[in-house]
Design an enzyme around this catalytic site. Structure first.
Site, PDB file in Angstrom:
ATOM      1  N   ASN A   9       0.869  -1.179   0.000  1.00  0.00           N
ATOM      2  CA  ASN A   9       0.000   0.000   0.000  1.00  0.00           C
ATOM      3  C   ASN A   9       0.902   1.224   0.000  1.00  0.00           C
ATOM      4  O   ASN A   9       1.477   1.571   1.033  1.00  0.00           O
ATOM      5  CB  ASN A   9      -0.894  -0.019   1.250  1.00  0.00           C
ATOM      6  CG  ASN A   9      -1.773   1.215   1.360  1.00  0.00           C
ATOM      7  OD1 ASN A   9      -1.804   2.041   0.428  1.00  0.00           O
ATOM      8  ND2 ASN A   9      -2.477   1.349   2.466  1.00  0.00           N
ATOM      9  N   TRP A  10       1.019   1.821  -1.169  1.00  0.00           N
ATOM     10  CA  TRP A  10       1.924   2.976  -1.286  1.00  0.00           C
ATOM     11  C   TRP A  10       1.390   4.201  -0.546  1.00  0.00           C
ATOM     12  O   TRP A  10       2.114   5.149  -0.322  1.00  0.00           O
ATOM     13  CB  TRP A  10       2.123   3.340  -2.757  1.00  0.00           C
ATOM     14  CG  TRP A  10       2.976   2.391  -3.553  1.00  0.00           C
ATOM     15  CD1 TRP A  10       3.386   1.129  -3.196  1.00  0.00           C
ATOM     16  CD2 TRP A  10       3.525   2.630  -4.850  1.00  0.00           C
ATOM     17  NE1 TRP A  10       4.150   0.577  -4.188  1.00  0.00           N
ATOM     18  CE2 TRP A  10       4.258   1.480  -5.225  1.00  0.00           C
ATOM     19  CE3 TRP A  10       3.472   3.709  -5.749  1.00  0.00           C
ATOM     20  CZ2 TRP A  10       4.930   1.386  -6.453  1.00  0.00           C
ATOM     21  CZ3 TRP A  10       4.132   3.604  -6.962  1.00  0.00           C
ATOM     22  CH2 TRP A  10       4.861   2.454  -7.310  1.00  0.00           C
ATOM     23  N   LYS A  11       0.089   4.207  -0.244  1.00  0.00           N
ATOM     24  CA  LYS A  11      -0.569   5.391   0.345  1.00  0.00           C
ATOM     25  C   LYS A  11      -0.333   6.599  -0.567  1.00  0.00           C
ATOM     26  O   LYS A  11      -0.265   6.411  -1.788  1.00  0.00           O
ATOM     27  CB  LYS A  11      -0.095   5.603   1.785  1.00  0.00           C
ATOM     28  CG  LYS A  11      -0.258   4.300   2.612  1.00  0.00           C
ATOM     29  CD  LYS A  11      -0.124   4.478   4.088  1.00  0.00           C
ATOM     30  CE  LYS A  11      -0.304   3.117   4.777  1.00  0.00           C
ATOM     31  NZ  LYS A  11      -0.265   3.217   6.233  1.00  0.00           N
ATOM     32  N   HIS A  95      -9.637   1.199   4.710  1.00  0.00           N
ATOM     33  CA  HIS A  95      -8.391   1.418   5.453  1.00  0.00           C
ATOM     34  C   HIS A  95      -8.666   2.356   6.630  1.00  0.00           C
ATOM     35  O   HIS A  95      -9.470   3.290   6.509  1.00  0.00           O
ATOM     36  CB  HIS A  95      -7.314   2.011   4.537  1.00  0.00           C
ATOM     37  CG  HIS A  95      -5.948   1.949   5.141  1.00  0.00           C
ATOM     38  ND1 HIS A  95      -5.551   2.831   6.118  1.00  0.00           N
ATOM     39  CD2 HIS A  95      -4.931   1.088   4.960  1.00  0.00           C
ATOM     40  CE1 HIS A  95      -4.314   2.506   6.496  1.00  0.00           C
ATOM     41  NE2 HIS A  95      -3.913   1.458   5.810  1.00  0.00           N
ATOM     42  N   GLU A  97      -7.070   4.723   7.776  1.00  0.00           N
ATOM     43  CA  GLU A  97      -6.807   6.140   7.494  1.00  0.00           C
ATOM     44  C   GLU A  97      -8.015   6.788   6.823  1.00  0.00           C
ATOM     45  O   GLU A  97      -8.263   7.984   7.010  1.00  0.00           O
ATOM     46  CB  GLU A  97      -5.525   6.272   6.652  1.00  0.00           C
ATOM     47  CG  GLU A  97      -4.290   5.984   7.505  1.00  0.00           C
ATOM     48  CD  GLU A  97      -3.088   5.440   6.762  1.00  0.00           C
ATOM     49  OE1 GLU A  97      -3.049   5.492   5.522  1.00  0.00           O
ATOM     50  OE2 GLU A  97      -2.164   4.939   7.441  1.00  0.00           O
ATOM     51  N   GLU A 167      -5.557  -4.885  10.434  1.00  0.00           N
ATOM     52  CA  GLU A 167      -4.559  -3.842  10.649  1.00  0.00           C
ATOM     53  C   GLU A 167      -4.878  -3.101  11.948  1.00  0.00           C
ATOM     54  O   GLU A 167      -5.699  -2.165  11.939  1.00  0.00           O
ATOM     55  CB  GLU A 167      -4.561  -2.842   9.479  1.00  0.00           C
ATOM     56  CG  GLU A 167      -4.176  -3.439   8.151  1.00  0.00           C
ATOM     57  CD  GLU A 167      -3.587  -2.381   7.217  1.00  0.00           C
ATOM     58  OE1 GLU A 167      -2.540  -2.662   6.623  1.00  0.00           O
ATOM     59  OE2 GLU A 167      -4.147  -1.287   7.097  1.00  0.00           O
ATOM     60  N   GLY A 173       2.424   2.266  10.790  1.00  0.00           N
ATOM     61  CA  GLY A 173       3.373   3.355  10.665  1.00  0.00           C
ATOM     62  C   GLY A 173       4.106   3.693  11.946  1.00  0.00           C
ATOM     63  O   GLY A 173       4.750   4.741  12.042  1.00  0.00           O
ATOM     64  N   SER A 212       3.309  -2.222  10.337  1.00  0.00           N
ATOM     65  CA  SER A 212       4.761  -2.301  10.591  1.00  0.00           C
ATOM     66  C   SER A 212       5.355  -3.661  10.214  1.00  0.00           C
ATOM     67  O   SER A 212       6.239  -4.158  10.903  1.00  0.00           O
ATOM     68  CB  SER A 212       5.069  -1.948  12.051  1.00  0.00           C
ATOM     69  OG  SER A 212       4.670  -0.605  12.318  1.00  0.00           O
TER      70      SER A 212
HETATM   71  P1  13P Z   1       2.982   0.341   7.674  1.00  0.00           P
HETATM   72  O1  13P Z   1       3.472  -0.962   7.072  1.00  0.00           O
HETATM   73  O2  13P Z   1       3.735   1.529   7.178  1.00  0.00           O
HETATM   74  O3  13P Z   1       2.867   0.248   9.149  1.00  0.00           O
HETATM   75  O4  13P Z   1       1.472   0.560   7.103  1.00  0.00           O
HETATM   76  C1  13P Z   1       0.568  -0.472   7.219  1.00  0.00           C
HETATM   77  C2  13P Z   1      -0.637  -0.132   6.438  1.00  0.00           C
HETATM   78  O5  13P Z   1      -1.404   0.736   6.812  1.00  0.00           O
HETATM   79  C3  13P Z   1      -0.883  -0.864   5.183  1.00  0.00           C
HETATM   80  O6  13P Z   1      -2.152  -0.610   4.689  1.00  0.00           O
END
Ligand code: 13P
Length: 252
Positions: A9-11, A95, A97, A167, A173, A212
């Site tokens: 997931n590049w976000k 997600h 976020e 998640e 993160g 993470s």
């Molecule tokens: P990280 O791997 O940066 O913790 O992010 C996880 C995530 O939100 C994947 O969708």
């Protein structure tokens, strides 16, 4: 036997100039990992570039959100059909976020998952508790509530065309992954909830862990009996790290 899926997931990261190096490396690495599915979930604006770089490779691609609506006056939204035109196989829905920043509800996430399945896209449906919810002992109640909304809307039989991603919000993160015990407990609970509705669907359902994930913890996580891959944020932007996680999945 469930196959493993490692999805990046590049976000909101990447650039037209920088993406080709990462996409080419991931495509080359995917060719060496025939037992694992690799996929990258890129920002909408990079789907054309991603499609042209990854078409014909062993690496799949997808988007990070989709509208629950088919078409019409929905300013700023992207439909399932549009993602199909970009060759997407997957789309992330729900997600944390987006749940937190955009107020997406369980019902809306379920509607997005339903729209994706209807359009033959595989939704990667994200679930997970906040730190406050974990500390209050509410983890399983929260993920069950999130899952039940999807089960009701999509129907258990078509859950076979979805992927779940657990998640925990506090592990995203932060560099601090959930422990193996915490992950296995939630994954097993999610699987048994689906199995109670349909044993075959539950047994075949891919459940990813996200939060993470990195090369140093991937093998332990991928060896857990109810973990079928990872949804990788930060480490998916570094080709060597992403492919190391893919190799851990192949070894596990
Ligand atoms: P990280 O791997 O940066 O913790 O992010 C996880 C995530 O939100 C994947 O969708």
């Amino acid at each position: 036997m469930r196959n493993k899926l490692i999805a990046g997931n590049w976000k909101m990261q990447g650039s037209l100039a920088g993406n080709p190096v990462l996409l080419n490396s991931v495509a080359a690495g995917a060719a060496t990992l025939p037992t694992v599915t690799l996929a990258v979930m890129v920002p909408f604006t990079y789907l054309v570039q991603t499609q042209s770089r990854l078409a014909g490779s062993a690496c799949a691609w997808g988007a990070q959100d989709v509208s629950e609506e088919a078409a019409g006056a929905f300013t700023g939204e992207i439909s399932v059909a549009m993602l199909q035109e970009m060759g997407c196989r997957y789309v992330i829905v729900g997600h944390s976020e987006r749940r937190a920043r955009h107020g997406e509800t369980d019902a809306q996430v379920a509607a997005k998952a339903h729209a994706a399945v209807e359009g033959a896209l595989t939704p990667i449906i994200c679930l997970g508790e906040t730190l406050a919810q974990r500390e209050a002992g509410e983890t399983l109640a929260v993920v069950h509530r999130q899952l039940d909304a999807v089960l009701q809307r999509v129907g258990v039989h078509r859950m076979a065309q979805t992927v779940l991603a657990y998640e925990p919000v506090w592990a995203i993160g932060t560099g601090k992954s959930a422990t193996a015990e915490q992950v296995q407990e939630v994954h097993a609970a999610l699987r048994s909830r689906v199995s109670n509705a349909d044993w075959v669907v539950g047994a075949g359902l891919q459940i990813l862990y996200g939060g993470s994930v990195k090369p140093s913890n991937a093998l332990e996580l991928m060896r857990l009996p109810d973990v079928d891959g990872a949804l990788v944020g930060g480490a998916s932007l570094v080709a060597d790290d992403f492919l190391d996680i893919g190799r851990a999945a192949a070894t596990a």
